[in-house]
Design a protein around this motif. Structure first.
Motif, short mmCIF file in Angstrom:
data_model
loop_
_atom_site.label_atom_id
_atom_site.label_comp_id
_atom_site.label_asym_id
_atom_site.label_seq_id
_atom_site.Cartn_x
_atom_site.Cartn_y
_atom_site.Cartn_z
N ARG A 29 0.79 -1.23 0.00
CA ARG A 29 0.00 0.00 0.00
C ARG A 29 0.82 1.29 0.00
N THR A 36 -3.57 6.50 -7.20
CA THR A 36 -4.00 6.40 -5.81
C THR A 36 -2.85 6.10 -4.85
N LYS A 54 -12.57 8.07 -6.20
CA LYS A 54 -11.34 7.34 -5.97
C LYS A 54 -10.49 8.15 -4.99
N PHE A 108 -4.50 6.44 -1.07
CA PHE A 108 -4.43 5.56 0.09
C PHE A 108 -3.47 6.19 1.10
N VAL A 141 -5.42 3.12 8.41
CA VAL A 141 -5.73 4.10 7.37
C VAL A 141 -6.06 5.45 8.00
N GLU A 152 -11.25 6.21 6.22
CA GLU A 152 -11.54 5.05 7.06
C GLU A 152 -12.91 4.43 6.79
N PHE A 168 -13.98 3.83 3.84
CA PHE A 168 -13.88 3.12 2.57
C PHE A 168 -13.07 1.83 2.64
N THR A 169 -12.17 1.74 3.58
CA THR A 169 -11.24 0.60 3.61
C THR A 169 -10.87 0.25 5.05
N PRO A 170 -10.65 -1.00 5.37
CA PRO A 170 -10.45 -1.40 6.76
C PRO A 170 -9.02 -1.21 7.25
N ASN A 171 -8.86 -1.19 8.57
CA ASN A 171 -7.56 -1.38 9.19
C ASN A 171 -7.26 -2.89 9.18
N LEU A 195 -9.24 -8.09 9.45
CA LEU A 195 -9.75 -6.84 8.89
C LEU A 195 -10.80 -6.24 9.83
N TYR A 212 -13.43 -3.00 10.20
CA TYR A 212 -14.07 -1.93 9.44
C TYR A 212 -14.58 -0.81 10.35
#
Length: 405
Positions: free
Chosen positions: A168, A261, A315, A318, A346, A351, A353-356, A384, A386
């Motif tokens: 990432r 991204t 979009k 990251f 993140v 946060e 949109f995408t998990p830790n 994961l 969320y």
């Protein structure tokens, strides 16, 4: 714009003004370039002309793997050629003028072909001017001086792949100028300085040009001297250091008007964004033991971009940070046990949109001819978490064989 042109001219001027002295060694086709730390057990297959004005060296390597993945009660099995690469290098006219080319052919390397985009076969295509052992000056496409695990070849890893944070937050390959000042000694304090000015678009980009560039700088320190046989270029203490050796490094990049991204990687954004990356590493090796840790961070103002024709389509850059810890021991039988823990957080702007993620990995590697011929088994669990409180786990069991010359 003037500042950018002046900086580029300084790079060219440095290459032109450096002293032209290098020791020529007979039958040496194993080129050591600081920007291209490919692991090699031997010297590949090489040809040198009788007048020593031209050298051509060829290598190959491949990774074949089988994976079992289980998530939310569903399981899948996957078998693939993960990597298949050809590497060519040598010199033309004199060993101070070097070239290096690396091509990839496996689907996992090349990626999916999209209409209007390039097929990413070319990984490295760069020419170097190496006046002496302290300077490497390059022009072309190759890896930027970023985090340690990304710089190292994927063939020199202890586990079957790099960490979730490397996936990432790395800055990866780019086209431009690089200058490396190297000061490594086995028995005393050593240091390296590395810098790059590059396009900031990633490898093989043919998008319309803009006036945004990426600026990268890195410092590497070796308090007790350099590792044996360029030991920072591969994971694990394969050379069994007889004295404790340590490397600490820090890299920073400012990517002006980035399109993707993840800077040099990822999907295209709807609007360009300025990005900053901070990459810190430490490595320790002694008597078969190896420990390494890394911190990675990316920041960007207003990371979420929206489609001007459809506000529901977006979009995002990251952004966030992550930490990696990796410990291993190599037995005299050339079996190695490896454990790794990675945590990824993140930024609050993305946060929802995408998990830790927390990743736990253990592995066993059997080295046959060091990293060039080895068998690897790995078990990993991704945890994961969320934003809404949901969580899930992904289990991975993988077997991989690496072979090359």
């Amino acid at each position: 714009m003037k500042k950018t042109l002046i900086t580029l001219l300084l790079f060219v001027g440095l290459a032109a003004s450096a002293q032209v002295t290098i020791e020529k060694t007979k039958n040496n086709n194993d080129l050591k370039l600081s920007a291209l730390p490919y692991y090699s057990y031997g010297k590949g297959v090489g040809l040198t002309t009788p007048d020593s004005l031209f050298q051509f060296n060829i290598r190959f390597r491949m990774q074949n793997r089988m994976s079992y993945v289980e998530s939310e009660g569903e399981s899948t099995i996957d078998g693939q050629i993960r990597r298949l690469r050809l590497r060519f290098d040598g010199y033309v006219g004199d060993p101070k003028f070097l070239y290096a080319i690396q091509l990839s052919f496996a689907p996992g390397d090349v990626g999916q072909a999209h209409e209007g985009e390039n097929v990413n076969i070319i990984r490295d295509a760069i020419v170097f001017y190496r006046p002496n052992k302290h300077w490497n000056i390059g022009f072309g496409q190759t890896k930027l001086p970023g985090n340690r695990q990304r710089i190292n070849s994927s063939g020199a890893l202890q586990l079957t792949d790099r960490t979730i944070n490397n996936a990432r937050f790395t800055i990866d390959r780019d086209f431009g100028f690089q200058v490396h000042n190297l000061n490594e000694y086995l028995d005393k304090f050593s240091y390296n300085f590395k810098g790059a000015i590059s396009m900031g678009e990633g490898r093989n980009s043919t998008k319309e040009p803009d006036n945004g560039l990426a600026y990268t700088g890195k410092v590497e320190l070796y308090p007790f001297g350099a590792f044996k046989n360029n030991g920072t270029f591969f994971e694990g203490d394969l050379k069994r250091e007889d004295k404790p050796k340590v490397m600490v490094s820090g890299a920073y990049q400012f990517n002006n008007k980035a399109r993707k991204t993840q800077g040099q990687l990822g999907n295209y954004l709807f609007e360009k964004r300025d990005m900053q990356s901070l990459l810190l590493d430490a490595m320790f090796k002694y008597d078969g033991w190896s420990f390494q840790t890394a911190y990675m961070q990316r920041t960007a103002k207003d990371p979420v971009t929206y489609n001007p024709d459809d506000i529901t389509d977006f979009k995002y850059v990251f952004t966030g940070h992550g930490l990696d810890y990796q410990l291993s021991y190599l037995f005299p039988s050339d079996y190695e046990l490896i454990g790794r823990f990675s945590t990824q957080k993140v930024h609050k702007d993305i946060e929802t949109f995408t998990p830790n993620i927390n990743q736990y990995s253990v592995g066993v590697t059997k080295y046959i001819w060091e990293h060039t011929f080895k068998a690897q088994m790995e078990v990993s669990m991704d945890d994961l978490n969320y934003y809404n409180g949901d969580s899930r786990q992904i289990w991975l069991v993988r077997f991989q064989v690496e072979i090359g010359i």
